[in-house]
Design a protein around this motif. Sequence first.
Motif, PDB file in Angstrom:
ATOM      1  N   ASN A   1      -3.672   1.833  -5.895  1.00  0.00           N
ATOM      2  CA  ASN A   1      -3.240   2.781  -7.249  1.00  0.00           C
ATOM      3  C   ASN A   1      -3.363   2.690  -8.323  1.00  0.00           C
ATOM      4  OD1 ASN A   1      -0.985   2.837  -4.620  1.00  0.00           O
ATOM      5  ND2 ASN A   1      -0.525   0.896  -4.871  1.00  0.00           N
TER       6      ASN A   1
ATOM      7  N   GLU B   1      -1.639   2.035   3.433  1.00  0.00           N
ATOM      8  CA  GLU B   1       0.529   1.934   2.802  1.00  0.00           C
ATOM      9  C   GLU B   1       0.642   0.839   3.122  1.00  0.00           C
ATOM     10  OE1 GLU B   1       1.377   4.496   5.242  1.00  0.00           O
ATOM     11  OE2 GLU B   1       0.739   6.742   3.115  1.00  0.00           O
ATOM     12  N   GLU B   2      -0.269  -0.071   3.755  1.00  0.00           N
ATOM     13  CA  GLU B   2       0.474  -1.472   4.587  1.00  0.00           C
ATOM     14  C   GLU B   2      -0.607  -2.351   4.617  1.00  0.00           C
ATOM     15  OE1 GLU B   2       1.923  -1.574   8.935  1.00  0.00           O
ATOM     16  OE2 GLU B   2       3.208   0.093   8.229  1.00  0.00           O
TER      17      GLU B   2
ATOM     18  N   ALA C   1      -5.008   3.841   6.247  1.00  0.00           N
ATOM     19  CA  ALA C   1      -4.102   5.173   4.808  1.00  0.00           C
ATOM     20  C   ALA C   1      -3.780   4.175   3.763  1.00  0.00           C
ATOM     21  CB  ALA C   1      -3.250   5.215   5.272  1.00  0.00           C
TER      22      ALA C   1
ATOM     23  N   LYS D   1      -6.078  -4.847   5.027  1.00  0.00           N
ATOM     24  CA  LYS D   1      -5.581  -3.559   4.921  1.00  0.00           C
ATOM     25  C   LYS D   1      -4.681  -2.276   5.914  1.00  0.00           C
ATOM     26  CE  LYS D   1      -9.294  -1.657   2.294  1.00  0.00           C
ATOM     27  NZ  LYS D   1      -9.919  -0.770   3.434  1.00  0.00           N
ATOM     28  N   ASP D   2      -4.039  -1.511   5.859  1.00  0.00           N
ATOM     29  CA  ASP D   2      -4.909  -0.439   6.811  1.00  0.00           C
ATOM     30  C   ASP D   2      -5.559   0.909   6.321  1.00  0.00           C
ATOM     31  OD1 ASP D   2      -2.694   1.455   5.794  1.00  0.00           O
ATOM     32  OD2 ASP D   2      -1.606   1.357   6.753  1.00  0.00           O
TER      33      ASP D   2
END
Length: 91
Positions: free
Chosen positions: A10, A73-74, A71, A68-69
């Motif tokens: 991000n 995202e999580e 992608a 972390k995954d």
Amino acid sequence: MSKAKGVVINGVRFRPGEVDWEDAHSTTRGKLPDFEAMRTANTFVGSKITSAGLVAKIGKYLLVITEKDEALEEFDFTLIPLHAKIQLRYH
């Protein structure tokens, strides 16, 4: 990106690292902490916690991502305020 340089999530660069931080501490029927250590602030007086993973300073916080995954995202993470915001009321 190589692991040594970290990863951008991000728009924020996270680097591998480890943070030792002091959490709030309370006890029941215990001895008071060492006041001299509290005055000099050169040692941990409360509960010392270590968080290791990808570390970034964002505003007034350190964010440590431990898992972390693929992608991105999580996440499993720890949010550590650099300066705790407190409200104090005397009665």
